[in-house]
Scaffold this motif. Structure first.
Motif, PDB file in Angstrom:
ATOM      1  N   PRO A 153       0.834  -1.204   0.000  1.00  0.00           N
ATOM      2  CA  PRO A 153       0.000   0.000   0.000  1.00  0.00           C
ATOM      3  C   PRO A 153       0.869   1.254   0.000  1.00  0.00           C
ATOM      4  O   PRO A 153       1.850   1.351   0.741  1.00  0.00           O
ATOM      5  CB  PRO A 153      -0.800  -0.103   1.305  1.00  0.00           C
ATOM      6  CG  PRO A 153      -0.651  -1.515   1.763  1.00  0.00           C
ATOM      7  CD  PRO A 153       0.673  -1.973   1.250  1.00  0.00           C
ATOM      8  N   ARG A 160      -4.214   4.320   3.906  1.00  0.00           N
ATOM      9  CA  ARG A 160      -4.005   3.592   2.656  1.00  0.00           C
ATOM     10  C   ARG A 160      -4.557   4.410   1.494  1.00  0.00           C
ATOM     11  O   ARG A 160      -5.681   4.910   1.530  1.00  0.00           O
ATOM     12  CB  ARG A 160      -4.710   2.240   2.708  1.00  0.00           C
ATOM     13  CG  ARG A 160      -4.253   1.354   3.863  1.00  0.00           C
ATOM     14  CD  ARG A 160      -3.418   0.178   3.387  1.00  0.00           C
ATOM     15  NE  ARG A 160      -3.128  -0.690   4.533  1.00  0.00           N
ATOM     16  CZ  ARG A 160      -3.832  -1.769   4.836  1.00  0.00           C
ATOM     17  NH1 ARG A 160      -4.844  -2.126   4.063  1.00  0.00           N
ATOM     18  NH2 ARG A 160      -3.506  -2.491   5.887  1.00  0.00           N
ATOM     19  N   ALA A 161      -3.758   4.520   0.430  1.00  0.00           N
ATOM     20  CA  ALA A 161      -4.138   5.389  -0.683  1.00  0.00           C
ATOM     21  C   ALA A 161      -4.242   4.622  -1.992  1.00  0.00           C
ATOM     22  O   ALA A 161      -5.332   4.408  -2.522  1.00  0.00           O
ATOM     23  CB  ALA A 161      -3.123   6.524  -0.820  1.00  0.00           C
ATOM     24  N   GLN A 162      -3.085   4.167  -2.535  1.00  0.00           N
ATOM     25  CA  GLN A 162      -3.063   3.411  -3.779  1.00  0.00           C
ATOM     26  C   GLN A 162      -1.937   2.387  -3.707  1.00  0.00           C
ATOM     27  O   GLN A 162      -0.931   2.614  -3.025  1.00  0.00           O
ATOM     28  CB  GLN A 162      -2.830   4.346  -4.975  1.00  0.00           C
ATOM     29  CG  GLN A 162      -3.986   5.296  -5.242  1.00  0.00           C
ATOM     30  CD  GLN A 162      -3.661   6.268  -6.378  1.00  0.00           C
ATOM     31  OE1 GLN A 162      -2.578   6.830  -6.425  1.00  0.00           O
ATOM     32  NE2 GLN A 162      -4.613   6.445  -7.278  1.00  0.00           N
ATOM     33  N   SER A 366      -7.785   0.616  -1.706  1.00  0.00           N
ATOM     34  CA  SER A 366      -6.684   1.243  -2.429  1.00  0.00           C
ATOM     35  C   SER A 366      -6.915   1.296  -3.941  1.00  0.00           C
ATOM     36  O   SER A 366      -6.231   2.032  -4.651  1.00  0.00           O
ATOM     37  CB  SER A 366      -5.371   0.501  -2.139  1.00  0.00           C
ATOM     38  OG  SER A 366      -4.991   0.641  -0.796  1.00  0.00           O
ATOM     39  N   ASN A 367      -7.880   0.504  -4.428  1.00  0.00           N
ATOM     40  CA  ASN A 367      -8.184   0.510  -5.870  1.00  0.00           C
ATOM     41  C   ASN A 367      -9.357   1.421  -6.224  1.00  0.00           C
ATOM     42  O   ASN A 367      -9.869   1.378  -7.347  1.00  0.00           O
ATOM     43  CB  ASN A 367      -8.453  -0.910  -6.366  1.00  0.00           C
ATOM     44  CG  ASN A 367      -9.494  -1.642  -5.517  1.00  0.00           C
ATOM     45  OD1 ASN A 367     -10.056  -1.066  -4.582  1.00  0.00           O
ATOM     46  ND2 ASN A 367      -9.747  -2.908  -5.835  1.00  0.00           N
ATOM     47  N   THR A 369      -9.459   4.687  -6.737  1.00  0.00           N
ATOM     48  CA  THR A 369      -9.152   5.637  -7.806  1.00  0.00           C
ATOM     49  C   THR A 369      -9.243   4.965  -9.167  1.00  0.00           C
ATOM     50  O   THR A 369      -9.703   5.574 -10.154  1.00  0.00           O
ATOM     51  CB  THR A 369      -7.747   6.241  -7.608  1.00  0.00           C
ATOM     52  OG1 THR A 369      -7.694   6.861  -6.323  1.00  0.00           O
ATOM     53  CG2 THR A 369      -7.437   7.277  -8.673  1.00  0.00           C
ATOM     54  N   ASP A 370      -8.840   3.698  -9.237  1.00  0.00           N
ATOM     55  CA  ASP A 370      -8.910   2.962 -10.500  1.00  0.00           C
ATOM     56  C   ASP A 370     -10.366   2.765 -10.925  1.00  0.00           C
ATOM     57  O   ASP A 370     -10.670   2.770 -12.125  1.00  0.00           O
ATOM     58  CB  ASP A 370      -8.198   1.623 -10.354  1.00  0.00           C
ATOM     59  CG  ASP A 370      -6.718   1.798 -10.079  1.00  0.00           C
ATOM     60  OD1 ASP A 370      -5.926   1.760 -11.031  1.00  0.00           O
ATOM     61  OD2 ASP A 370      -6.350   2.023  -8.905  1.00  0.00           O
ATOM     62  N   ASP A 373     -11.348   6.082 -12.360  1.00  0.00           N
ATOM     63  CA  ASP A 373     -10.733   6.235 -13.686  1.00  0.00           C
ATOM     64  C   ASP A 373     -11.477   5.402 -14.725  1.00  0.00           C
ATOM     65  O   ASP A 373     -11.648   5.822 -15.883  1.00  0.00           O
ATOM     66  CB  ASP A 373      -9.261   5.797 -13.642  1.00  0.00           C
ATOM     67  CG  ASP A 373      -8.369   6.799 -12.929  1.00  0.00           C
ATOM     68  OD1 ASP A 373      -8.793   7.954 -12.762  1.00  0.00           O
ATOM     69  OD2 ASP A 373      -7.238   6.424 -12.549  1.00  0.00           O
ATOM     70  N   ILE A 428      -5.479  -5.688  -8.072  1.00  0.00           N
ATOM     71  CA  ILE A 428      -4.371  -4.898  -7.550  1.00  0.00           C
ATOM     72  C   ILE A 428      -3.191  -4.867  -8.520  1.00  0.00           C
ATOM     73  O   ILE A 428      -2.567  -3.820  -8.737  1.00  0.00           O
ATOM     74  CB  ILE A 428      -3.929  -5.456  -6.176  1.00  0.00           C
ATOM     75  CG1 ILE A 428      -5.079  -5.373  -5.170  1.00  0.00           C
ATOM     76  CG2 ILE A 428      -2.699  -4.702  -5.666  1.00  0.00           C
ATOM     77  CD1 ILE A 428      -5.613  -3.976  -4.949  1.00  0.00           C
ATOM     78  N   CYS A 431      -3.898  -2.419 -11.146  1.00  0.00           N
ATOM     79  CA  CYS A 431      -3.831  -1.035 -10.647  1.00  0.00           C
ATOM     80  C   CYS A 431      -2.390  -0.514 -10.718  1.00  0.00           C
ATOM     81  O   CYS A 431      -2.150   0.670 -10.984  1.00  0.00           O
ATOM     82  CB  CYS A 431      -4.320  -0.967  -9.205  1.00  0.00           C
ATOM     83  SG  CYS A 431      -6.076  -1.343  -9.004  1.00  0.00           S
ATOM     84  N   ARG A 435      -0.193   1.965 -14.395  1.00  0.00           N
ATOM     85  CA  ARG A 435       0.325   3.313 -14.098  1.00  0.00           C
ATOM     86  C   ARG A 435       1.719   3.482 -14.693  1.00  0.00           C
ATOM     87  O   ARG A 435       2.720   3.542 -13.985  1.00  0.00           O
ATOM     88  CB  ARG A 435       0.316   3.545 -12.592  1.00  0.00           C
ATOM     89  CG  ARG A 435      -1.078   3.860 -12.097  1.00  0.00           C
ATOM     90  CD  ARG A 435      -1.130   4.269 -10.639  1.00  0.00           C
ATOM     91  NE  ARG A 435      -2.387   4.952 -10.375  1.00  0.00           N
ATOM     92  CZ  ARG A 435      -3.563   4.341 -10.259  1.00  0.00           C
ATOM     93  NH1 ARG A 435      -3.633   3.029 -10.356  1.00  0.00           N
ATOM     94  NH2 ARG A 435      -4.674   5.041 -10.056  1.00  0.00           N
TER      95      ARG A 435
END
Length: 475
Positions: A153, A160-162, A366-367, A369-370, A373, A428, A431, A435
């Protein structure tokens, strides 16, 4: 009359407590190599210009070599009554060879002599610190390669962010220390300037040539103003600034290693050789090296603030306050040197619990944002997509789920744009893999960062080797 080497105009000896307070030999003795090398170069220059005889120069050179060997062997009797390294060496030289030794100080002051010693000392120490910094950089690169497939993470606000690659995280610290090395280059450049020839503050009436001495001592340039030469301590402040920033970077890494090595995180395990136990609790394994480095960072900061405070109100040119320039700098050098040495070993020997760091990501958001998107790529404005996913997270929390636990029926109830491929987008590994933006955590991006790191280390090593070679004459 005082029997001090400067005591001709005094009618009584210095009080014992004043002498103890005034003396610096307890710490400036570490500059003996620089002091002796500077005196040899000065004697040669004086002889070349006919200021002293060649015979005197030979006696001085031989006498200084004998003194250096005695100090190297730990047999030299340093005297607090002689205040500092300069007077200890000169007095012994004069005792050994007579009048020739007493002529050495012609066209020189302790002001420019002390500054010269410090400049040379800093050049030598910068090279030593550079080698240790490079060792940490290499350890970070090795860890990034060894654990290149580990995902953990990433955090903001300690939440926890991404998900990111562990290698990406290590390479962030590589980038910090790479900037530190650039600052170290600036430190070397500022130290690589000879002050000799400035004398006390105004230069000399003798036909000297400071450029010759500078070349003899491997300096690339000479101060153009004698007042500046003896009063400048910017190069020390520059080093302390570098040391403070570098220590701060190590402290940040220490903070993360301390968290990561707890039972609550269990992301890494530090090697037993870099851990300690408890005198009462047999089960404990403490990250004391990390905690000490984190604590000693304040000590390095203190040296910077201390010298800035010393210098802030000093009139030109030399003032005794400037004797306070050494202890803090010496302490910062020692502290940073050992901290870097510890970290090179600690990173190389730690174990990363990659299976666990991956598993914890299956139980958080943590997913998220995905997921947003995904909707944005389907045409939904991102701010609206953000709101949809925020609602989905809230729904999951209420129903004790995570995003990839949702059924397609639940996804569709949140947005008709969701299709079966949302499950792939939320994996994960994907993700991370997707990037690949410049500097991102995607595997290809991380490989580019590692390739850059290897090139950077090669350049650092070349530079550090040049610095070491430049000062090799000191022995």
């Amino acid at each position: 009359m005082s029997d001090m080497m400067w005591g001709g105009r005094f009618t009584k000896a210095e009080e014992k407590n004043a002498l103890d307070f005034n003396a610096s030999i307890s710490y400036d003795c570490r500059m003996y190599k620089e002091d002796i090398a500077g005196s040899k170069a000065h004697a040669k220059m004086l002889a070349r210009h006919g200021i002293i005889s060649k015979e005197d120069c030979e006696k001085i050179t031989e006498g200084l070599s004998a003194i250096k060997k005695e100090i190297d062997d730990g047999k030299f009797p340093f005297s607090i009554e002689l205040e500092d390294i300069h007077m200890n060496v000169e007095k012994r030289l004069t005792d050994d060879i007579g009048d020739a030794g007493a002529r050495l100080h012609t066209a020189r002051s302790r002001n420019d002599q002390c500054a010269l010693d410090l400049h040379m000392y800093m050049k030598r120490q910068i090279g030593r610190v550079a080698e240790k910094l490079i060792s940490v950089e290499e350890a970070l690169l090795e860890a990034a390669e060894k654990y290149k497939d580990v995902i953990l993470p990433g955090y903001t606000h300690m939440q926890r962010a991404q998900p990111v690659l562990f290698a990406h995280h290590m390479l962030c610290y590589f980038a910090m220390l790479e900037r530190d090395f650039k600052r170290l280059e600036e430190c070397y450049d500022m130290a690589d300037m000879s002050p000799i020839g400035a004398c006390a503050l105004a230069g000399t009436t003798y036909p000297t040539n400071p450029l010759e001495e500078a070349e003899e001592l491997h300096f690339s340039k000479v101060y153009g103003n004698s007042l500046d030469a003896v009063s400048d301590r910017d190069y020390l402040l520059q080093f302390l600034s570098f040391a403070s920033i570098c220590a701060m970077h190590l402290s940040r890494l220490s903070e993360e290693f301390i968290y990561w090595s707890t039972s609550e995180f269990h992301f890494i395990e530090l090697d037993d050789g870099y851990s300690t136990g408890s005198s009462i609790m047999p089960q404990k394994k403490n990250p004391d090296m990390c905690e000490l480095i984190r604590g000693k960072t304040g000590r390095v900061y203190g040296s910077l603030i201390g010298l800035l405070t010393v210098m802030k109100g000093l009139p030109l040119a030399y003032d005794k306050d400037m004797q306070e320039d050494k202890e803090g700098v010496f302490d910062a050098i020692d502290t940073l040197y050992f901290a870097l040495d510890i970290y090179a070993g600690m990173i190389s020997t730690m174990t990363v619990n990659g299976k666990h760091t991956r598993e914890v990501l299956e139980h958080d958001f943590s997913n998220a944002t995905d997921m947003a998107d995904y909707l944005a790529k389907k045409g939904l404005p991102f701010r609206q997509a953000h709101a949809v996913v925020g609602g989905a997270v809230h729904y999951c929390i209420e129903h004790h789920k995570v995003l990839h636990d949702l059924t397609m029926e639940e996804f569709k109830s949140m947005s008709p744009l969701f299709e079966e491929d949302i499950l792939e987008a939320l994996k994960i590994e994907n993700c991370v893999k997707n990037r690949e933006s410049y500097g991102g955590t995607g595997p290809k991006s991380v490989e580019r960062q590692k390739a850059h790191g290897k090139e950077a280390v090669a350049a650092m090593k070349e530079k550090a080797a040049q610095w070491k070679e430049s000062m090799a004459f000191l022995g």
